[in-house]
Design an enzyme around this catalytic site. Sequence first.
Site, PDB file in Angstrom:
ATOM      1  N   CYS A   1      36.713  39.273  61.752  1.00 58.54           N
ATOM      2  CA  CYS A   1      35.721  39.130  60.692  1.00 58.54           C
ATOM      3  C   CYS A   1      34.355  39.677  61.115  1.00 58.54           C
ATOM      4  O   CYS A   1      33.521  39.955  60.271  1.00 58.54           O
ATOM      5  CB  CYS A   1      35.630  37.678  60.233  1.00 58.54           C
ATOM      6  SG  CYS A   1      35.503  36.525  61.590  1.00 58.54           S
TER       7      CYS A   1
ATOM      8  N   THR B   1      40.522  33.640  49.056  1.00 61.19           N
ATOM      9  CA  THR B   1      41.172  32.335  49.189  1.00 61.19           C
ATOM     10  C   THR B   1      40.121  31.245  49.433  1.00 61.19           C
ATOM     11  O   THR B   1      40.257  30.123  48.940  1.00 61.19           O
ATOM     12  CB  THR B   1      42.230  32.370  50.317  1.00 61.19           C
ATOM     13  OG1 THR B   1      43.124  33.452  50.067  1.00 61.19           O
ATOM     14  CG2 THR B   1      43.028  31.087  50.386  1.00 61.19           C
ATOM     15  N   GLY B   2      39.069  31.591  50.157  1.00 64.46           N
ATOM     16  CA  GLY B   2      38.003  30.616  50.415  1.00 64.46           C
ATOM     17  C   GLY B   2      37.360  30.116  49.127  1.00 64.46           C
ATOM     18  O   GLY B   2      37.056  28.928  48.976  1.00 64.46           O
TER      19      GLY B   2
ATOM     20  N   GLY C   1      39.438  32.448  56.604  1.00 68.97           N
ATOM     21  CA  GLY C   1      40.312  33.442  55.989  1.00 68.97           C
ATOM     22  C   GLY C   1      39.529  34.327  55.051  1.00 68.97           C
ATOM     23  O   GLY C   1      38.327  34.562  55.248  1.00 68.97           O
ATOM     24  N   SER C   2      40.195  34.803  54.016  1.00 70.49           N
ATOM     25  CA  SER C   2      39.556  35.757  53.107  1.00 70.49           C
ATOM     26  C   SER C   2      38.570  35.047  52.180  1.00 70.49           C
ATOM     27  O   SER C   2      38.720  33.854  51.876  1.00 70.49           O
ATOM     28  CB  SER C   2      40.623  36.454  52.258  1.00 70.49           C
ATOM     29  OG  SER C   2      41.307  35.502  51.474  1.00 70.49           O
ATOM     30  N   THR C   3      37.602  35.790  51.712  1.00 71.91           N
ATOM     31  CA  THR C   3      36.631  35.237  50.757  1.00 71.91           C
ATOM     32  C   THR C   3      37.363  34.823  49.482  1.00 71.91           C
ATOM     33  O   THR C   3      37.044  33.799  48.868  1.00 71.91           O
ATOM     34  CB  THR C   3      35.523  36.271  50.479  1.00 71.91           C
ATOM     35  OG1 THR C   3      34.845  36.513  51.726  1.00 71.91           O
ATOM     36  CG2 THR C   3      34.518  35.780  49.446  1.00 71.91           C
TER      37      THR C   3
ATOM     38  N   ASN D   1      44.422  36.057  62.435  1.00 73.45           N
ATOM     39  CA  ASN D   1      43.789  37.096  63.265  1.00 73.45           C
ATOM     40  C   ASN D   1      43.421  36.597  64.668  1.00 73.45           C
ATOM     41  O   ASN D   1      43.548  37.323  65.637  1.00 73.45           O
ATOM     42  CB  ASN D   1      42.595  37.739  62.558  1.00 73.45           C
ATOM     43  CG  ASN D   1      41.519  36.773  62.198  1.00 73.45           C
ATOM     44  OD1 ASN D   1      41.780  35.589  61.966  1.00 73.45           O
ATOM     45  ND2 ASN D   1      40.295  37.251  62.132  1.00 73.45           N
TER      46      ASN D   1
ATOM     47  N   GLU E   1      29.985  26.827  62.756  1.00 70.51           N
ATOM     48  CA  GLU E   1      30.883  26.247  63.745  1.00 70.51           C
ATOM     49  C   GLU E   1      30.304  26.541  65.124  1.00 70.51           C
ATOM     50  O   GLU E   1      29.334  27.275  65.268  1.00 70.51           O
ATOM     51  CB  GLU E   1      32.274  26.863  63.623  1.00 70.51           C
ATOM     52  CG  GLU E   1      32.938  26.537  62.298  1.00 70.51           C
ATOM     53  CD  GLU E   1      34.419  26.867  62.302  1.00 70.51           C
ATOM     54  OE1 GLU E   1      34.773  27.959  61.835  1.00 70.51           O
ATOM     55  OE2 GLU E   1      35.205  26.023  62.782  1.00 70.51           O
TER      56      GLU E   1
ATOM     57  N   GLU F   1      34.683  29.844  56.867  1.00 69.88           N
ATOM     58  CA  GLU F   1      34.398  31.059  57.654  1.00 69.88           C
ATOM     59  C   GLU F   1      35.186  32.173  56.982  1.00 69.88           C
ATOM     60  O   GLU F   1      36.414  32.218  57.075  1.00 69.88           O
ATOM     61  CB  GLU F   1      34.856  30.900  59.104  1.00 69.88           C
ATOM     62  CG  GLU F   1      34.124  29.841  59.897  1.00 69.88           C
ATOM     63  CD  GLU F   1      32.683  30.187  60.205  1.00 69.88           C
ATOM     64  OE1 GLU F   1      32.216  31.290  59.835  1.00 69.88           O
ATOM     65  OE2 GLU F   1      32.007  29.330  60.799  1.00 69.88           O
TER      66      GLU F   1
HETATM   67  P1  NDP Z   1      44.114  34.248  53.468  1.00 73.61           P
HETATM   68  O1  NDP Z   1      42.680  33.919  53.340  1.00 73.61           O
HETATM   69  O2  NDP Z   1      44.943  34.150  52.240  1.00 73.61           O
HETATM   70  O3  NDP Z   1      44.783  33.313  54.603  1.00 73.61           O
HETATM   71  C1  NDP Z   1      44.078  32.472  55.493  1.00 73.61           C
HETATM   72  C2  NDP Z   1      44.741  31.111  55.559  1.00 73.61           C
HETATM   73  O4  NDP Z   1      44.674  30.473  54.268  1.00 73.61           O
HETATM   74  C3  NDP Z   1      46.235  31.148  55.911  1.00 73.61           C
HETATM   75  O5  NDP Z   1      46.575  30.019  56.687  1.00 73.61           O
HETATM   76  C4  NDP Z   1      46.881  31.084  54.530  1.00 73.61           C
HETATM   77  O6  NDP Z   1      48.213  30.651  54.566  1.00 73.61           O
HETATM   78  C5  NDP Z   1      45.977  30.075  53.842  1.00 73.61           C
HETATM   79  N1  NDP Z   1      46.060  30.085  52.392  1.00 73.61           N
HETATM   80  C6  NDP Z   1      46.459  31.087  51.569  1.00 73.61           C
HETATM   81  N2  NDP Z   1      46.403  30.695  50.280  1.00 73.61           N
HETATM   82  C7  NDP Z   1      45.963  29.411  50.278  1.00 73.61           C
HETATM   83  C8  NDP Z   1      45.712  28.453  49.244  1.00 73.61           C
HETATM   84  N3  NDP Z   1      45.905  28.740  47.953  1.00 73.61           N
HETATM   85  N4  NDP Z   1      45.265  27.242  49.595  1.00 73.61           N
HETATM   86  C9  NDP Z   1      45.053  26.924  50.891  1.00 73.61           C
HETATM   87  N5  NDP Z   1      45.296  27.784  51.916  1.00 73.61           N
HETATM   88  C10 NDP Z   1      45.740  29.017  51.616  1.00 73.61           C
HETATM   89  O7  NDP Z   1      44.196  35.692  54.109  1.00 73.61           O
HETATM   90  P2  NDP Z   1      45.402  36.761  54.101  1.00 73.61           P
HETATM   91  O8  NDP Z   1      46.358  36.373  55.164  1.00 73.61           O
HETATM   92  O9  NDP Z   1      45.949  36.927  52.737  1.00 73.61           O
HETATM   93  O10 NDP Z   1      44.636  38.103  54.547  1.00 73.61           O
HETATM   94  C11 NDP Z   1      44.070  38.958  53.565  1.00 73.61           C
HETATM   95  C12 NDP Z   1      42.688  39.413  53.970  1.00 73.61           C
HETATM   96  O11 NDP Z   1      41.855  38.306  54.224  1.00 73.61           O
HETATM   97  C13 NDP Z   1      42.599  40.226  55.256  1.00 73.61           C
HETATM   98  O12 NDP Z   1      42.912  41.551  55.045  1.00 73.61           O
HETATM   99  C14 NDP Z   1      41.162  40.017  55.625  1.00 73.61           C
HETATM  100  O13 NDP Z   1      40.344  40.891  54.911  1.00 73.61           O
HETATM  101  C15 NDP Z   1      40.880  38.601  55.179  1.00 73.61           C
HETATM  102  N6  NDP Z   1      40.978  37.637  56.300  1.00 73.61           N
HETATM  103  C16 NDP Z   1      39.826  37.290  56.911  1.00 73.61           C
HETATM  104  C17 NDP Z   1      39.860  36.443  58.000  1.00 73.61           C
HETATM  105  C18 NDP Z   1      38.609  36.055  58.712  1.00 73.61           C
HETATM  106  O14 NDP Z   1      38.647  35.707  59.873  1.00 73.61           O
HETATM  107  N7  NDP Z   1      37.476  36.066  58.060  1.00 73.61           N
HETATM  108  C19 NDP Z   1      41.113  35.914  58.530  1.00 73.61           C
HETATM  109  C20 NDP Z   1      42.273  36.313  57.778  1.00 73.61           C
HETATM  110  C21 NDP Z   1      42.179  37.160  56.703  1.00 73.61           C
HETATM  111  P3  NDP Z   1      49.384  31.767  54.644  1.00 73.61           P
HETATM  112  O15 NDP Z   1      49.409  32.280  55.994  1.00 73.61           O
HETATM  113  O16 NDP Z   1      50.609  31.002  54.302  1.00 73.61           O
HETATM  114  O17 NDP Z   1      49.072  32.798  53.599  1.00 73.61           O
END
Ligand code: NDP
Length: 451
Positions: free
Chosen positions: A261, A209-210, A205-207, A129, A430, A227
């Site tokens: 976010c 995956t976090g 990223g997403s909660t 994003n 951060e 974050e």
């Molecule tokens: P993810 O949380 O999956 O992706 C964020 C990062 O994590 C990317 O670099 C992704 O790689 C990586 N990732 C994914 N799976 C793993 C894993 N198992 N281990 C380590 N790293 C991993 O977000 P999505 O792209 O799936 O987005 C889905 C939703 O998440 C959005 O609709 C939004 O709601 C939320 N989101 C929130 C963000 C924020 O700033 N808070 C930012 C992005 C998303 P890859 O690109 O290869 O998947």
Amino acid sequence: MLQVLNPATEEVVATVPAAGPEDVDAAVARAAAAQTAWAAAAPADRARLLRRFAAVVDAHTEELALLEVREAGHTLGNARWEAGNVRDLLDYAAGGAERLNGRQIPVRGGLDVTILEPLGVVGVIAPWNFPMPIAAWATAPALAAGNAVVLKPAETTPLTALRLAELALEAGLPDHLFQVLPGEGPVAGNALVEHPGIAKIVFTGSTRTGRHVMARAADQVKRLTLELGGKSPNIVFADADVEAAAAAAPMAFLDNSGQDCCARTRILVQRSVYDRFLALLAPAVEATVVGDPLDERTQMGPLISRAQLDRVRGYVPEGAEAIRGKAPEGPGFWYPPTVLTGLPEDAPCAVEEVFGPVAVVLPFEDEADAIRLANATPYGLSGSIWTRDVGRALRTSRAVRAGNLSVNSHSSVRYWTPFGGFGRSGLGRELGPDALTAFTETKNVFLSTEA
Ligand code: NDP
């Protein structure tokens, strides 16, 4: 290979090799060697090189901005700001290298000092994003504190990060100190999280995956900054400047097409001004200029991908009452600005992170009700409070459980103020004056004067 698409046209911008676990192994080994020498360098030398990196980024802001527009669909104005933000983060962190002070603590029989030691090699997992700024939020202070960085950008947006790594070398940063490894999250990202040579993971990223990253990191008690998502309220009290609040509300959730976010997607309005607020909000939302990100008049571009477009569509109930703006037809991942009204407080799009240009408006009765509604999600990242009453502004700021609040404005992120979430919005902070300490371990040393 990873295919990078322009989200505004669906054209292929580039293909990039995807790193596997063996590439992560090799990168971590190279980074560890580079980090040893970097940590031993004089802080002033580290600072000088980071300032040079900032200057090289500054000289390439237009190129970086155009790359961000092509791979992420950001508006040109936003993308220029983002490239400038990377420069500013590097400059700010550079000054930190020279001010990373420990403490001297009074003790009997000697001298007690604390030393802030670098962690080693830091793994940064960045989202799509805000690909450039979020990569730099972690990278700049981590490097300044004497660490090396291996960064995994999101699959959809690796290009600006790869270019930043080239610019770091051009600025004279040591080889392998800052490496970028594009790859799939469950492969390259997971390999970083599980690698014993990685001392800390900064994940944005997403909660969902976090949570997974946190569980995998637990085996090694690996340091973490998370974050995560948000579902931030924009609270408008009846005593506010309602015209100003309505004028500011659209871009508070439409900026970056809502893929933010901190997006204020829960617009909470005191019932006595609810109708007036909606009457002012509707023309402001409808007037939003959505279209070609390279046109300087454009306020909102496309969503990042078809998957995100489908996800956003899935959140908007069939036949819901809505104020809708316009979006282009044809290729590209477009969704119009949308404000939903008349929904129950616990509708999925009222409590879950949509990450698209969709907000809900909910009425509230009084201050206590506003606070109850504001806190009625598991998130706690940001929020805004509109009121002319200073006491109410302060009481509400204290009562809303979120890391970044803003009164009579929607500002959340400055590189020199701390940023992070309560609850399921994350862990740690951060940016701000303490950004570097998150990339150090505190060591306490007692020197006896009795021997
Ligand atoms: P993810 O949380 O999956 O992706 C964020 C990062 O994590 C990317 O670099 C992704 O790689 C990586 N990732 C994914 N799976 C793993 C894993 N198992 N281990 C380590 N790293 C991993 O977000 P999505 O792209 O799936 O987005 C889905 C939703 O998440 C959005 O609709 C939004 O709601 C939320 N989101 C929130 C963000 C924020 O700033 N808070 C930012 C992005 C998303 P890859 O690109 O290869 O998947």
